[in-house]
Scaffold this motif. Structure first.
Motif, PDB file in Angstrom:
ATOM      1  N   LYS A  47     -50.534 -56.193   9.935  1.00 31.52           N
ATOM      2  CA  LYS A  47     -51.035 -57.234   9.063  1.00 31.52           C
ATOM      3  C   LYS A  47     -52.172 -57.862   9.691  1.00 31.52           C
ATOM      4  CE  LYS A  47     -49.851 -61.803   7.780  1.00 31.52           C
ATOM      5  NZ  LYS A  47     -48.723 -62.772   8.004  1.00 31.52           N
ATOM      6  N   ILE A  48     -53.331 -58.155   8.840  1.00 27.49           N
ATOM      7  CA  ILE A  48     -54.656 -58.568   9.462  1.00 27.49           C
ATOM      8  C   ILE A  48     -54.819 -60.032   8.652  1.00 27.49           C
ATOM      9  CG2 ILE A  48     -56.024 -57.241   7.941  1.00 27.49           C
ATOM     10  CD1 ILE A  48     -58.091 -57.165  10.267  1.00 27.49           C
ATOM     11  N   THR A  49     -55.289 -60.971   9.415  1.00 24.52           N
ATOM     12  CA  THR A  49     -55.672 -62.452   8.836  1.00 24.52           C
ATOM     13  C   THR A  49     -57.121 -62.730   9.373  1.00 24.52           C
ATOM     14  OG1 THR A  49     -53.376 -62.946   8.940  1.00 24.52           O
ATOM     15  CG2 THR A  49     -54.925 -64.695   8.378  1.00 24.52           C
ATOM     16  N   GLU A  50     -57.883 -62.864   8.442  1.00 21.61           N
ATOM     17  CA  GLU A  50     -59.500 -63.541   8.942  1.00 21.61           C
ATOM     18  C   GLU A  50     -58.984 -64.824   9.192  1.00 21.61           C
ATOM     19  OE1 GLU A  50     -64.101 -63.069   7.996  1.00 21.61           O
ATOM     20  OE2 GLU A  50     -62.893 -63.005   6.246  1.00 21.61           O
ATOM     21  N   THR A  51     -59.828 -65.309  10.260  1.00 24.01           N
ATOM     22  CA  THR A  51     -59.620 -66.649  10.731  1.00 24.01           C
ATOM     23  C   THR A  51     -60.827 -67.479  10.049  1.00 24.01           C
ATOM     24  OG1 THR A  51     -61.344 -66.506  12.770  1.00 24.01           O
ATOM     25  CG2 THR A  51     -58.848 -66.028  13.085  1.00 24.01           C
ATOM     26  N   LYS A  52     -60.677 -68.648  10.334  1.00 23.36           N
ATOM     27  CA  LYS A  52     -61.798 -69.630   9.902  1.00 23.36           C
ATOM     28  C   LYS A  52     -63.288 -69.194  10.303  1.00 23.36           C
ATOM     29  CE  LYS A  52     -61.644 -73.469  13.246  1.00 23.36           C
ATOM     30  NZ  LYS A  52     -61.138 -74.820  13.402  1.00 23.36           N
ATOM     31  N   LEU A  53     -63.401 -68.551  11.410  1.00 24.48           N
ATOM     32  CA  LEU A  53     -64.308 -67.834  11.797  1.00 24.48           C
ATOM     33  C   LEU A  53     -64.812 -66.590  11.348  1.00 24.48           C
ATOM     34  CD1 LEU A  53     -64.269 -69.245  15.683  1.00 24.48           C
ATOM     35  CD2 LEU A  53     -65.081 -70.369  13.687  1.00 24.48           C
TER      36      LEU A  53
END
Length: 180
Positions: free
Chosen positions: A2-8
């Motif tokens: 699973k991959i999640t892009e951060t707020k950056l």
């Protein structure tokens, strides 16, 4: 995975699929093809590093400049750390912003820190073994950093001031405003 892009932008949290049974567990900690597909670009890691630290140690905020800039894929092999990435890309809408995430031996999460970011971590457990892959070779002349307790960044390291242990070199780093 699973991959999640951060707020950056371009900074990702990766969570592997963990296979457990009565014998223990198994997981694939890295797969080049899958990793590149997940982040949407080609990154080739050329150097693996590992550090051992005790509770309260803060390492960072470090980065490499110019030709030797590095992207990193980091994780806690043993123990728990608070991992921090700071966007230092002057043209980025999130320049000077940071994210922090707990990386532990239990959660197996990893953080991808792209080039153009400063990186650091604080050890929250009694001891920690920290591992990171780099997409460029270390070059002493290109090392740089930002003070871990920069008031502009205002990072909560989840440690009291009395617990924090930093190297002399890290204690003498400039603030973000002094560097830029």
């Amino acid at each position: 995975m699973k991959i999640t892009e951060t707020k950056l932008k371009d900074c990702f949290i990766l969570e592997p699929h963990l296979f457990k049974d009565d014998r223990g567990y198994f997981f694939e900690s890295f797969n080049q093809k899958q990793f590149n597909n997940l982040i949407g670009k080609s990154v080739t890691f050329v150097q693996d590093n590992e550090s051992f630290s005790t509770k309260g140690v803060v390492r960072g905020l470090h980065f490499q400049t110019g030709y030797f800039a590095q992207a990193k894929l980091v994780r806690a092999v043993k123990g728990a750390v608070l991992d921090v990435a700071v966007d230092l890309r002057p043209k980025s809408p999130t320049f000077g912003k940071h994210i922090s995430i707990e990386l532990t031996e239990e959660n197996k999460k990893q953080l991808f820190v792209p080039r153009g970011f400063a990186h650091g971590f604080a050890v929250l457990s009694k001891t920690a073994i920290f591992s990171y892959k780099c997409d460029n070779y270390y070059n002493k002349k290109s090392e740089a950093g930002i003070m871990f307790n920069d008031p502009t960044l205002n990072i909560n390291w989840k440690l009291s001031n009395e617990e924090i242990l930093v190297s002399e070199k890290d204690a003498d780093l400039p603030t973000l405003k002094e560097y830029f």
